[in-house]
Motif scaffolding. Structure first.
Motif, PDB file in Angstrom:
ATOM      1  N   TYR A 643      -0.300   0.944   2.641  1.00 53.70           N
ATOM      2  CA  TYR A 643      -1.082  -0.350   2.753  1.00 53.70           C
ATOM      3  C   TYR A 643       0.039  -1.908   3.674  1.00 53.70           C
ATOM      4  CZ  TYR A 643      -3.707  -5.316   2.176  1.00 53.70           C
ATOM      5  OH  TYR A 643      -4.364  -6.541   2.726  1.00 53.70           O
ATOM      6  N   HIS A 644       1.114  -1.766   2.867  1.00 54.93           N
ATOM      7  CA  HIS A 644       1.788  -2.673   4.058  1.00 54.93           C
ATOM      8  C   HIS A 644       2.441  -2.376   4.854  1.00 54.93           C
ATOM      9  CE1 HIS A 644       5.379  -5.103   4.989  1.00 54.93           C
ATOM     10  NE2 HIS A 644       6.335  -4.212   4.555  1.00 54.93           N
ATOM     11  N   LEU A 645       2.318  -1.185   5.287  1.00 57.00           N
ATOM     12  CA  LEU A 645       2.873  -0.270   6.346  1.00 57.00           C
ATOM     13  C   LEU A 645       1.178  -0.253   7.361  1.00 57.00           C
ATOM     14  CD1 LEU A 645       4.588   2.863   5.443  1.00 57.00           C
ATOM     15  CD2 LEU A 645       5.468   0.956   6.334  1.00 57.00           C
ATOM     16  N   ILE A 663      -7.488  -0.827  15.488  1.00 59.07           N
ATOM     17  CA  ILE A 663      -7.266  -2.275  14.761  1.00 59.07           C
ATOM     18  C   ILE A 663      -8.498  -1.696  13.737  1.00 59.07           C
ATOM     19  CG2 ILE A 663      -7.722  -4.834  14.774  1.00 59.07           C
ATOM     20  CD1 ILE A 663      -6.454  -4.783  17.574  1.00 59.07           C
ATOM     21  N   LYS A 664     -10.144  -1.826  13.724  1.00 59.25           N
ATOM     22  CA  LYS A 664     -10.891  -1.618  13.142  1.00 59.25           C
ATOM     23  C   LYS A 664     -10.613  -0.304  11.941  1.00 59.25           C
ATOM     24  CE  LYS A 664     -14.571  -2.487  16.016  1.00 59.25           C
ATOM     25  NZ  LYS A 664     -15.408  -1.849  17.325  1.00 59.25           N
ATOM     26  N   LEU A 669      -8.934   0.692   6.863  1.00 62.04           N
ATOM     27  CA  LEU A 669      -8.344   1.710   5.614  1.00 62.04           C
ATOM     28  C   LEU A 669      -7.757   0.752   4.564  1.00 62.04           C
ATOM     29  CD1 LEU A 669      -7.426   4.836   4.391  1.00 62.04           C
ATOM     30  CD2 LEU A 669      -5.800   4.610   6.810  1.00 62.04           C
ATOM     31  N   SER A 670      -7.234  -0.054   5.573  1.00 62.23           N
ATOM     32  CA  SER A 670      -5.849  -1.060   4.235  1.00 62.23           C
ATOM     33  C   SER A 670      -7.146  -1.581   3.372  1.00 62.23           C
ATOM     34  CB  SER A 670      -5.495  -2.518   4.746  1.00 62.23           C
ATOM     35  OG  SER A 670      -6.435  -2.730   6.038  1.00 62.23           O
ATOM     36  N   GLY A 671      -8.475  -1.939   3.387  1.00 61.42           N
ATOM     37  CA  GLY A 671      -9.352  -2.678   2.948  1.00 61.42           C
ATOM     38  C   GLY A 671      -9.733  -2.250   1.293  1.00 61.42           C
ATOM     39  N   ARG A 672     -10.105  -0.644   2.420  1.00 64.07           N
ATOM     40  CA  ARG A 672     -10.324   0.153   1.240  1.00 64.07           C
ATOM     41  C   ARG A 672      -9.142   0.123   0.069  1.00 64.07           C
ATOM     42  NH1 ARG A 672     -11.683   3.853   5.293  1.00 64.07           N
ATOM     43  NH2 ARG A 672     -10.399   5.472   4.063  1.00 64.07           N
ATOM     44  N   GLY A 704       0.421  -9.705   0.023  1.00 67.49           N
ATOM     45  CA  GLY A 704      -1.019  -9.820   0.230  1.00 67.49           C
ATOM     46  C   GLY A 704      -2.030  -9.235  -0.358  1.00 67.49           C
ATOM     47  N   MET A 705      -1.713  -8.432  -1.448  1.00 65.41           N
ATOM     48  CA  MET A 705      -2.614  -7.569  -1.918  1.00 65.41           C
ATOM     49  C   MET A 705      -4.125  -8.283  -3.683  1.00 65.41           C
ATOM     50  SD  MET A 705      -1.084  -4.144  -1.744  1.00 65.41           S
ATOM     51  CE  MET A 705      -2.589  -3.218  -1.861  1.00 65.41           C
TER      52      MET A 705
END
Length: 919
Positions: A643-645, A663-664, A669-672, A704-705
């Protein structure tokens, strides 16, 4: 040391400008091409040019520049810009300006200078700068043949403990005209020494830098005009083994990569005064012998040298080489030929021993007083055939003998055989050791410390950071870090310098490279390392744990390969290097997609290999903890880090102006992952993660999770673990320690960060220092753990400690919105418990200084801000009326300020200032 204390209450701040002492001098210095101090033979066709503005007056801002580039110095002196005249460009940028002139050709010389326009007037660079192009096309090497000797000689051993004698090559040439200029282009694998007419060319050692030679091969370039003369000349080289003829042969071939016997390709390019040109190349007219004095050179095991076999004047003209063999044409390494764009190693200092003691068995133990990396020079008198043996180690056993069990099967021994001709002085050529102690045997007369000098060897890069504080433990830790970092710079960042490893592990530098950048100008080193990682990537996207992949460790995980992304981010943040992001973005994205497609299950990253490596174990005898309460879930680590990466990749895509679809992709992906992560690992009733280790809570908080408005509660869980469970000590391993110190400070507990930094009981960095460490150990309990893994010179456990030293304690931080310290954030944690800090950092714009101290009634802070930058300076004052600037109240000056969280934030232009805070 006198201590000062600050009492809280009402504070008045006085800011005094030093400009009254100024002599009103402004100059242009440090002109650089591609951030290289000696850019001979670069292969960047549009190189980047940079300069610094030096001034002893305040508020110097660049408003424009004009760059003039000429093909000759004469043209430059006449302002004849036959390569490029940028014209006047309205810009405040003074670093990484891309050359946009005529196409630069093979071997092209370029001389340049800059005119800078500032708010104080126009300035011209006092001295011109120079760079030259290398051999830009592979085809231009086609008639230059690789030569060598593709077999072992008598006395060599092709085995687990490989022993291979050095290759000596020579060629006499005849230059029939007056020489205008001449350059040598050399690829000497694995290592080379180059001579012309008996003189060693360059002051480098252990050159060139190592690569995966099947992917890329580096060539070095030297201007040798002054070494040549009209008529007969002699070219000579010695080839050592290095990483090419690997230290271990016929041993674990499934793991250890080897490349063949040493070999060389060389061009001598000569331009005569009449305009004609000549190229002398390696071919089968060169002569070669393996019957020289260097009998063996193995990085793990040492060097053997027999002075009786020295060949007097072998590298001079008219030497009788009839018994030498004709050099053989050999197969090229396979990698693409590239100019080396990072410095070679050099002897960067000397260490004199502090004692020498005789042992009961008649040998001597030499103590250097410092765990160092390099080699030992010796002086000796004796009879021909007598042998001096030097055995190297980092520490001693209780009986005073060498402790070598932690070296594994590295023999770390040099042997010198005397020729018996008076005083003999010797040092090795093609190896290095990590050591503090040396067992010396073979001296017939009792040696003294004056018989030995330690030579400190690492990459020729500048020390750019200093730090001292009121805490002696923190100062010793800083010194230990300094010695450990520089010793492990070997053309790539290696993990350790002493045992049978010495590998460029990615995970050791994930955040470590960032901290190191405050001490050393490591920009080109790490830019080169990113190329090594890219070259090691598999066709489907996988990245190994070691790059160059001298060891085949393709295990697929997140935290080690992710270093590819974090180091690029460091180079952008610290040095403003956008080019590395542009260059490596496609390969980084390829890895991100590869990991998603292969290991993301139900939106969680399932593959982790090392966990939170080297968590402090509960017993001083253990290497790894056996207490499950100390172990952080690997899936949690991998998912959080991935997620950080992804956040960094989104940042890179924005910088590059990449297709918005990227970017989308990262956002989606990070949101999921964030949703799945909290669903599985967050304990809502307890407001902590998984089994509540510090690392388990720290990673989602730092990244920031954490669910909105619960950050403080998760931080409370961290504080409880640090203060109560672990009684104010470190409990994190390699992963958690990368974010520990900064997160504690940023969430309001800088005092606890300071406690961790200043502890001297187990586990802590101070415990290492208190127990005799002069570098950083591999393990928190490196003095007591099983010797299979307790290198006493590693840097991986530093985590974010050095970043915290500079950014949070000294207050020297680059604003992420203006990378490369164009805008500096100066916001020290004054309330840690320290009473003074004095630090400096030479940024790409110039030197930043922060020197503060607290007494009973005062806080004094002296700062320096480089020309062409600004700083946001945070002052502990509630009201602007408490601040006096240059004998005027702040609201009576033109300085911009604002109130933020009960602090006054001043935007100060360049210059030197003194701040005094009174009760």
């Amino acid at each position: 040391m006198k201590k000062f204390f600050l009492h809280t209450t009402f504070i008045i701040i006085t800011l005094i400008s030093f400009s009254a002492k100024a002599q009103n001098k402004i100059s242009i210095t440090n002109l650089q091409c591609e951030m290289l101090n000696n850019p001979e033979g670069i292969d960047v066709v549009q190189p980047r040019l940079s300069w610094q503005i030096q001034s002893d007056i305040n508020d110097v801002r660049q408003t424009g520049y004009q760059i003039i580039v000429a093909s000759t110095l004469e043209n430059l002196n006449l302002d004849k810009a036959d390569l490029w005249n940028s014209g006047k460009v309205e810009s405040n940028e003074s670093v990484h300006i891309i050359y946009k002139g005529k196409r630069l050709e093979n071997r092209q010389n370029a001389f340049w200078k800059v005119i800078v326009y500032t708010n104080k007037g126009e300035i011209k660079s006092g001295n011109e700068s120079h760079f030259s192009m290398g051999i830009l096309n592979y085809a231009d090497w086609k008639s230059t043949r690789w030569i060598g000797y593709e077999k072992a000689s008598a006395g060599d051993s092709i085995s687990q403990y490989s022993k291979l004698s050095a290759r000596y090559l020579r060629k006499e040439i005849n230059l029939k005209k007056q020489i205008k200029n001449a350059k040598v282009y050399i690829m000497g694998m694995g290592l080379y020494e180059l001579y012309i007419n008996g003189n060693k060319i360059g002051d480098q050692v252990l050159a060139p830098v190592p690569t995966d030679y099947t992917k890329n091969v580096k060539y070095n370039v030297f201007d040798v005009t002054s070494e040549l003369k009209e008529g007969k000349n002699m070219l000579g080289t010695i080839l050592g083994n290095g990483r090419f003829f690997t230290m271990r042969q016929d041993y674990k071939p499934y793991k250890i990569k080897t490349f063949g016997y040493p070999k060389m390709a060389l061009q001598l390019f000569v331009e005569y005064t009449d305009g004609s040109k000549e190229i002398i190349r390696t071919d089968d007219t060169w002569k070669i012998t393996t019957n020289g004095p260097i009998l063996s050179n193995n990085e793990y095991d040492g060097e053997e040298y027999d002075a009786r076999k020295e060949m007097k004047n072998w590298n001079m003209i008219n030497f009788d080489d009839k018994k030498w063999l004709a050099a053989e044409y050999v197969q090229e390494p396979g990698g693409f030929y590239e100019a080396q764009m990072t410095p070679n190693m050099k002897i960067m200092g000397e260490v004199k021993p502090i004692s020498i003691k005789q042992t009961p068995k008649g040998t001597y133990i030499l103590d250097m007083g410092q765990n160092m990396v390099g080699w030992l020079q010796l002086k000796v008198k004796g009879k021909s055939g007598e042998k001096i043996t030097l055995k190297f180690a980092e520490s001693l056993q209780a009986d005073g003998s060498l402790y070598i069990e932690n070296l594994r099967d590295a023999r770390t021994t040099d042997v010198y055989t005397l020729k018996g001709e008076g005083e003999e002085i010797w040092e090795p050529t093609f190896i290095f050791h990590g050591f503090r102690f040396v067992e010396v045997s073979g001296y017939t007369a009792k040696p003294t410390v004056d018989n030995f000098v330690g030579k400190v060897v690492y990459d020729d890069i500048k020390t750019i950071g200093t730090f001292e504080s009121s805490d002696a433990t923190m100062n010793q830790i800083f010194k230990n870090a300094y010695w450990g970092i520089r010793g492990n710079y070997k053309g790539m960042p290696i993990d350790c310098p002493q045992r049978n490893e010495r590998q460029p592990w990615l995970g050791d530098r994930t955040t470590g490279a960032y901290g190191e950048s405050f001490l050393f100008d490591n920009q080109t080193l790490y830019a080169k390392w990113l190329d090594d990682i890219k070259n090691a990537q598999t066709a489907d996207g996988g990245i190994p744990d070691v790059a160059p992949a001298f060891w085949r460790y393709y295990g697929d995980n997140v935290t080690w390969p992710g270093t590819y992304i974090t180091v690029a981010d460091m180079l952008y943040q610290q040095f403003g290097d956008k080019k590395v992001i542009e260059k490596h973005y496609p390969s980084m994205k390829k890895w991100v997609v590869y990991m998603e497609q292969n290991y993301l299950v139900k939106d969680l990253m399932t593959k982790d290999k090392y966990g939170d490596w080297c968590v402090p174990p509960e017993s001083l005898e253990l290497i790894h903890s056996k207490d499950s309460a100390r172990t952080t879930n690997g899936e949690l680590i991998a998912s959080a880090f991935y997620y950080h990466l992804l956040q960094k990749m989104k940042k890179f895509a924005t910088i590059n102006g990449t297709n918005p679809e990227d970017i989308k992709y990262y956002d989606s992906l990070s949101g999921r992952i964030k949703m799945a992560f909290n669903a599985k690992f967050f304990n809502a009733g307890k407001n902590n993660y998984a089994n509540n280790t510090v690392t388990a809570n720290l990673l989602p908080l730092a990244f920031g999770m954490v669910p909105e408005n619960l950050e403080a509660k998760v931080f409370d869980a961290i504080i409880h673990e640090v203060e109560v469970t672990y009684k104010g000590h470190i409990s994190t391993g390699v992963i958690g320690t990368q974010f520990l110190m900064r997160t504690l400070s940023e969430y309001g507990r800088p005092d606890l960060s300071y406690k961790l930094a200043s502890n001297d009981t187990y586990p802590s960095w101070g415990y290492m220092a208190k127990n005799g460490a002069t570098t950083i150990w591999e393990l928190w309990n490196g003095n007591t753990a099983d010797p299979k893994m307790n290198s006493q010179n590693h840097v991986m456990l530093l985590g974010d400690l050095l970043i915290w030293y500079y950014e949070n304690i000294a207050g020297i931080k680059s604003n992420p919105e203006t990378p490369g310290f164009k805008e500096i954030i100066m916001k020290p944690d004054f309330e840690t418990g320290l009473t003074f800090v004095n630090a400096s950092y030479e940024s790409i714009y110039g030197t930043i200084k922060s020197n503060w101290k607290k007494s009973k009634n005062n806080l004094q802070w002296i700062i320096t801000i480089p020309a062409n930058t600004v700083a946001k300076v945070y002052l502990p004052a509630t009201n602007a009326s408490d601040i006096v600037l240059n004998d005027k109240k702040l609201n009576q000056t033109e300085i911009s300020y604002q109130t933020e969280n009960n602090k006054q934030v001043l935007t100060l232009p360049s210059g030197s200032y003194a701040i005094r805070v009174k009760r």
